[in-house]
Design a protein around this motif. Structure first.
Motif, PDB file in Angstrom:
ATOM      1  N   UNK A 162       0.727  -1.214   0.061  1.00  0.00           N
ATOM      2  CA  UNK A 162       0.227   0.100   0.276  1.00  0.00           C
ATOM      3  C   UNK A 162       0.557   1.068  -0.262  1.00  0.00           C
ATOM      4  N   UNK A 163       1.097   2.048  -0.786  1.00  0.00           N
ATOM      5  CA  UNK A 163       1.107   3.513  -0.636  1.00  0.00           C
ATOM      6  C   UNK A 163       0.487   4.843  -1.414  1.00  0.00           C
ATOM      7  N   UNK A 164       0.696   6.042  -0.937  1.00  0.00           N
ATOM      8  CA  UNK A 164      -0.014   7.004  -0.620  1.00  0.00           C
ATOM      9  C   UNK A 164      -0.021   8.494  -0.861  1.00  0.00           C
ATOM     10  N   UNK A 165       0.339   8.904  -1.902  1.00  0.00           N
ATOM     11  CA  UNK A 165       0.144  10.218  -1.361  1.00  0.00           C
ATOM     12  C   UNK A 165       0.286  11.045  -0.348  1.00  0.00           C
ATOM     13  N   UNK A 166       1.071  11.347   0.001  1.00  0.00           N
ATOM     14  CA  UNK A 166       1.034  11.969   1.764  1.00  0.00           C
ATOM     15  C   UNK A 166       0.724  13.617   1.539  1.00  0.00           C
ATOM     16  N   UNK A 180      -7.950  12.676   2.566  1.00  0.00           N
ATOM     17  CA  UNK A 180      -7.520  12.286   3.011  1.00  0.00           C
ATOM     18  C   UNK A 180      -6.227  11.566   1.551  1.00  0.00           C
ATOM     19  N   UNK A 181      -5.126  11.606   2.309  1.00  0.00           N
ATOM     20  CA  UNK A 181      -4.384  10.758   1.030  1.00  0.00           C
ATOM     21  C   UNK A 181      -5.142  10.158   0.396  1.00  0.00           C
ATOM     22  N   UNK A 182      -4.523   9.814  -1.333  1.00  0.00           N
ATOM     23  CA  UNK A 182      -4.695   9.175  -2.120  1.00  0.00           C
ATOM     24  C   UNK A 182      -4.035   7.807  -1.910  1.00  0.00           C
ATOM     25  N   UNK A 183      -4.889   7.016  -1.881  1.00  0.00           N
ATOM     26  CA  UNK A 183      -3.832   5.130  -2.064  1.00  0.00           C
ATOM     27  C   UNK A 183      -3.765   4.339  -2.877  1.00  0.00           C
ATOM     28  N   UNK A 184      -3.024   3.548  -2.962  1.00  0.00           N
ATOM     29  CA  UNK A 184      -2.675   2.708  -4.343  1.00  0.00           C
ATOM     30  C   UNK A 184      -2.154   1.429  -3.394  1.00  0.00           C
ATOM     31  N   UNK A 185      -2.986   0.582  -4.107  1.00  0.00           N
ATOM     32  CA  UNK A 185      -2.368  -0.985  -3.372  1.00  0.00           C
ATOM     33  C   UNK A 185      -2.210  -2.131  -4.637  1.00  0.00           C
ATOM     34  N   UNK A 186      -0.847  -2.809  -4.772  1.00  0.00           N
ATOM     35  CA  UNK A 186      -0.492  -3.357  -5.211  1.00  0.00           C
ATOM     36  C   UNK A 186      -0.407  -4.818  -4.727  1.00  0.00           C
ATOM     37  N   UNK A 209       1.712  14.549   9.320  1.00  0.00           N
ATOM     38  CA  UNK A 209       0.575  13.291  10.219  1.00  0.00           C
ATOM     39  C   UNK A 209       0.266  12.186   9.429  1.00  0.00           C
ATOM     40  N   UNK A 210       1.062  12.593   7.585  1.00  0.00           N
ATOM     41  CA  UNK A 210       0.859  11.042   6.863  1.00  0.00           C
ATOM     42  C   UNK A 210       1.959  10.717   5.992  1.00  0.00           C
ATOM     43  N   UNK A 211       3.301  10.985   7.313  1.00  0.00           N
ATOM     44  CA  UNK A 211       4.514  10.092   7.098  1.00  0.00           C
ATOM     45  C   UNK A 211       4.565   9.237   8.043  1.00  0.00           C
TER      46      UNK A 211
END
Ligand SMILES: [Zn+2]
Ligand SMILES: [Zn+2]
Length: 325
Positions: A162-166, A180-186, A209-211
């Motif tokens: 799971x990655x996101x744009x913080x 909130x943060x924009x999430x990507x799943x792989x 807060x998103x790091x």
């Protein structure tokens, strides 16, 4: 976790009717550490092929724009406030009441902005703006399916990333009622990754807060039960009484276990139950992951809440949904 408390397994053993509503879950239990690319981790390096493009965010970001008031508008604003205070004084106290004209003047000055900084005399306007260049996402979570056997995985894969744009996004693509943060799943096959990418790009701007601070995980298998709104009528009271008799609480002790979690049941402690349905096929979605705020890894999601990822039980390739509670 307090292991002295009677857990969901004890309740199910006592009242087998609960078994039909139990779902397996894994508490992830992150703790500060120095994970490597082959580890289960939060905020650690991902097992990512060197030649595979790194995910980027193109969704609009929430931006707080500051606009300086003209000297004239600043004076008008202060005059309105002064007249309001004088009127209150003349009446010998009570509520502050602004005349219709003054209120109209202040509305004009605000020009639809959300707030006014009365120290710098700037209007603050919250807008969504597409980033000038695509923003590289950051690693947030990596799970090996072998250690977290509750994850639904596509055929041939054994790694969930799971990655996101913080940054803050208001309803990024496919995510209604979400901020909130924009999430990507792989999902990938770990064994098929050759040379690893060890220098992923970094975003220029990030909300602290998103790091996530890097953490290792200590997966712990449990059984999770749904909150009372999702139980059949006849079990609701049983759940309550059983918990009270053992000096514990049903919610968040026996059901919807808190913290970083894979699988299990979502809690709806801030709102009533919000059914999350698949946008592609309408099926009620299932909880895949819960990401929590606080201590390790030091995130703040919502207002110290949980970010939950839901997937479609019919077809994992249907778009996932995000919800903050
Ligand atoms: Zn973004
Ligand atoms: Zn679906």
């Amino acid at each position: 976790m307090n292991i002295d408390l009677p857990g969901p397994q004890t309740l199910i053993a006592d009242v087998p009717a609960f078994a039909a509503h139990a779902r397996p879950a894994v508490l992830l239990r992150p703790a500060a550490g120095a994970p490597g690319p082959h580890d289960n981790s939060v905020g650690g390096p991902l097992l990512w092929p060197r030649d595979e493009p790194w995910p980027v965010c193109r969704a609009p970001h929430v931006v707080h724009k500051r606009e300086k008031l003209s000297d004239q508008d600043k004076e008008i604003w202060q005059d309105c406030d002064r007249r309001m205070k004088e009127r209150r004084r003349a009446r010998g106290g009570g509520a502050y009441v602004m005349s219709e004209e003054d209120a109209e003047a202040q509305r004009r000055i605000m020009d639809g902005a959300g707030s006014l900084d009365m120290i710098t005399w700037e209007r603050i306007r919250t807008v969504s703006e597409a980033p000038a260049v695509p923003v590289p996402m950051i690693p947030v979570l990596q799970l090996r399916a072998g250690d977290v056997p509750v994850l639904p995985m596509p055929e041939g894969t054994d790694l969930l990333q799971l990655l996101w744009c913080p940054d803050d996004h208001s309803e990024p693509p496919g995510q209604r009622n979400y901020w909130g943060p924009n999430v990507e799943l792989r999902f990938r096959a770990g064994g098929a990754v050759g040379p690893i990418r060890d220098d992923p790009p970094q975003p220029e701007h990030a909300e602290d807060v998103y790091l996530p601070n890097p953490c290792l995980l200590d997966p712990f298998r449990v059984v999770d039960l749904p909150e009372q709104d999702e139980l059949p009528e006849e079990l609701v009271e049983t759940a309550q009484e059983w918990a009270e008799a053992r000096d514990t609480e049903y919610a968040r002790t026996l059901a919807c276990l808190p913290g970083w979690k894979a699988g299990g049941w979502p809690s709806w402690h801030l709102t009533d139950l919000v059914p999350i349905d698949c946008a592609a096929c309408g099926t009620r979605m299932r909880l895949l992951l819960t990401l929590d705020s606080g201590k390790d890894p030091g995130l703040n999601l919502g207002r110290f809440g949980e970010l939950r990822v839901f997937t479609c039980p019919t077809d994992l390739s249907h778009p996932f949904r995000l919800n903050v509670q």
